[in-house]
Design an enzyme around this catalytic site. Structure first.
Site, PDB file in Angstrom:
ATOM      1  N   GLU A   3       4.122   4.053   6.198  1.00 41.59           N
ATOM      2  CA  GLU A   3       2.891   3.251   6.102  1.00 41.59           C
ATOM      3  C   GLU A   3       1.843   4.041   5.339  1.00 41.59           C
ATOM      4  OE1 GLU A   3       1.402   0.621   5.799  1.00 41.59           O
ATOM      5  OE2 GLU A   3       1.101  -0.265   7.781  1.00 41.59           O
TER       6      GLU A   3
ATOM      7  N   LYS B 236      -6.955   7.083  10.610  1.00 40.49           N
ATOM      8  CA  LYS B 236      -8.388   7.134  10.952  1.00 40.49           C
ATOM      9  C   LYS B 236      -8.470   7.212  12.477  1.00 40.49           C
ATOM     10  CE  LYS B 236      -9.984   4.305   7.025  1.00 40.49           C
ATOM     11  NZ  LYS B 236     -10.532   2.975   6.625  1.00 40.49           N
TER      12      LYS B 236
ATOM     13  N   PHE C 298     -14.101   3.545   4.201  1.00 37.27           N
ATOM     14  CA  PHE C 298     -13.157   2.754   3.418  1.00 37.27           C
ATOM     15  C   PHE C 298     -12.747   3.540   2.172  1.00 37.27           C
ATOM     16  CE2 PHE C 298     -11.699  -0.470   0.466  1.00 37.27           C
ATOM     17  CZ  PHE C 298     -10.836  -1.180   1.281  1.00 37.27           C
TER      18      PHE C 298
ATOM     19  N   ASP D 147      -5.352   2.339  10.757  1.00 37.54           N
ATOM     20  CA  ASP D 147      -6.789   2.220  11.006  1.00 37.54           C
ATOM     21  C   ASP D 147      -6.958   1.879  12.499  1.00 37.54           C
ATOM     22  OD1 ASP D 147      -9.510   1.735  10.747  1.00 37.54           O
ATOM     23  OD2 ASP D 147      -9.342   0.127   9.309  1.00 37.54           O
TER      24      ASP D 147
ATOM     25  N   GLY E  66       0.773  -1.245   0.000  1.00 34.53           N
ATOM     26  CA  GLY E  66       0.000   0.000   0.000  1.00 34.53           C
ATOM     27  C   GLY E  66       0.802   1.291   0.000  1.00 34.53           C
TER      28      GLY E  66
ATOM     29  N   ARG F 100      -5.149   0.603  -6.672  1.00 37.79           N
ATOM     30  CA  ARG F 100      -3.935   1.239  -6.129  1.00 37.79           C
ATOM     31  C   ARG F 100      -3.376   2.305  -7.056  1.00 37.79           C
ATOM     32  NH1 ARG F 100      -2.270  -2.064  -1.876  1.00 37.79           N
ATOM     33  NH2 ARG F 100      -2.573  -4.303  -2.159  1.00 37.79           N
TER      34      ARG F 100
HETATM   35  P1  IMP Z   1      -4.954  -1.577  10.964  1.00 40.33           P
HETATM   36  O1  IMP Z   1      -4.093  -2.747  11.311  1.00 40.33           O
HETATM   37  O2  IMP Z   1      -6.375  -1.761  11.419  1.00 40.33           O
HETATM   38  O3  IMP Z   1      -4.389  -0.256  11.436  1.00 40.33           O
HETATM   39  O4  IMP Z   1      -5.087  -1.533   9.410  1.00 40.33           O
HETATM   40  C1  IMP Z   1      -4.036  -1.207   8.630  1.00 40.33           C
HETATM   41  C2  IMP Z   1      -4.112  -1.868   7.270  1.00 40.33           C
HETATM   42  O5  IMP Z   1      -5.449  -2.112   6.841  1.00 40.33           O
HETATM   43  C3  IMP Z   1      -3.506  -0.939   6.262  1.00 40.33           C
HETATM   44  O6  IMP Z   1      -2.123  -1.163   6.135  1.00 40.33           O
HETATM   45  C4  IMP Z   1      -4.289  -1.242   5.024  1.00 40.33           C
HETATM   46  O7  IMP Z   1      -3.669  -2.304   4.322  1.00 40.33           O
HETATM   47  C5  IMP Z   1      -5.637  -1.706   5.506  1.00 40.33           C
HETATM   48  N1  IMP Z   1      -6.645  -0.621   5.464  1.00 40.33           N
HETATM   49  C6  IMP Z   1      -7.194   0.042   6.510  1.00 40.33           C
HETATM   50  N2  IMP Z   1      -8.109   0.924   6.107  1.00 40.33           N
HETATM   51  C7  IMP Z   1      -8.129   0.845   4.760  1.00 40.33           C
HETATM   52  C8  IMP Z   1      -8.908   1.533   3.750  1.00 40.33           C
HETATM   53  O8  IMP Z   1      -9.738   2.420   4.002  1.00 40.33           O
HETATM   54  N3  IMP Z   1      -8.655   1.168   2.459  1.00 40.33           N
HETATM   55  C9  IMP Z   1      -7.745   0.215   2.120  1.00 40.33           C
HETATM   56  N4  IMP Z   1      -7.008  -0.449   3.035  1.00 40.33           N
HETATM   57  C10 IMP Z   1      -7.213  -0.141   4.346  1.00 40.33           C
HETATM   58 MG    MG Z   2      -0.598  -1.126   4.691  1.00 38.07          MG
END
Ligand code: IMP
Ligand code: MG
Length: 179
Positions: A103, A135, A156, A107, A49, A169
């Site tokens: 990164e 977020k 999202f 989220d 990403g 992407r």
């Molecule tokens: P976390 O572990 O919940 O913080 O999520 C992080 C990962 O989830 C990121 O590295 C993304 O790969 C994916 N992610 C979280 N939110 C989104 C989004 O809105 N769109 C696409 N990928 C997301």
């Molecule tokens: Mg990621």
């Protein structure tokens, strides 16, 4: 500029344009250039990403920088914590070094927390976190947030490196899902 994007069952609408993204990156790059001077930092780009963000960010970093590209592999942990992620691809010795994680999005913070825990075992001098997007309402972990380019609601999103089921992407702007 495409204003809406359809991927599989979902429609996405333009949310953050390229100019806004680039101005946000300008701001964090200026902070990094001040903070990292003389520290010989190792930037760690988290694939997939972050590829577009890393590219635009690194073009704004003025010190001769070293970069590494890692992936996180997910597997089901035996413990109740569920999904555990392991960092792979990091060949560099980070002992006593300043490392800067690049990164795409934080989220819940689960991914970043796991990443930091694993890097910390390798005895770096310091670990700094840069993320294009945060977020804040979804964040449930206490993770350092050294350089946050943009804060967004918990919708999202796709584009600028971020995908929905592997697609999307490639867009230079960020789109959010239509409800
Ligand atoms: P976390 O572990 O919940 O913080 O999520 C992080 C990962 O989830 C990121 O590295 C993304 O790969 C994916 N992610 C979280 N939110 C989104 C989004 O809105 N769109 C696409 N990928 C997301
Ligand atoms: Mg990621």
């Amino acid at each position: 500029m495409t204003k809406t994007v359809k991927i599989k069952d979902k429609e996405f609408e333009l949310f953050i344009n390229q100019k806004t993204i680039e101005e946000a990156i300008d701001r964090i790059a200026a902070d990094m250039n001040k903070d990292l001077e003389g520290k010989n930092p190792l930037f760690i780009c988290v694939l997939n990403g972050s590829f577009m963000f890393a590219s635009d960010l690194m073009k704004r970093i003025h010190t001769p920088a070293e970069m590494s590209f890692v992936k996180l592999s997910s597997y089901e942990g035996l413990a109740s914590s569920g999904n555990v992620k392991e960092v792979f691809g990091l060949k560099e010795d980070i002992t006593d070094r300043t490392v800067v994680i690049i990164e795409d999005i934080i989220d819940t913070g689960n991914t970043m927390k796991a990443m930091i825990e694993q890097l910390a075992k390798r005895n770096p001098k310091e670990i700094l976190v840069s993320t294009l997007l945060l977020k804040p309402d979804a964040l449930v972990n206490d993770v350092p947030l050294d350089y946050v380019a943009l804060r967004i609601p918990s919708d999202f999103i796709i584009g600028y490196g971020l995908d929905y089921d592997g697609r999307g992407r490639n867009y230079p702007d960020i789109y959010k899902v239509k409800n």
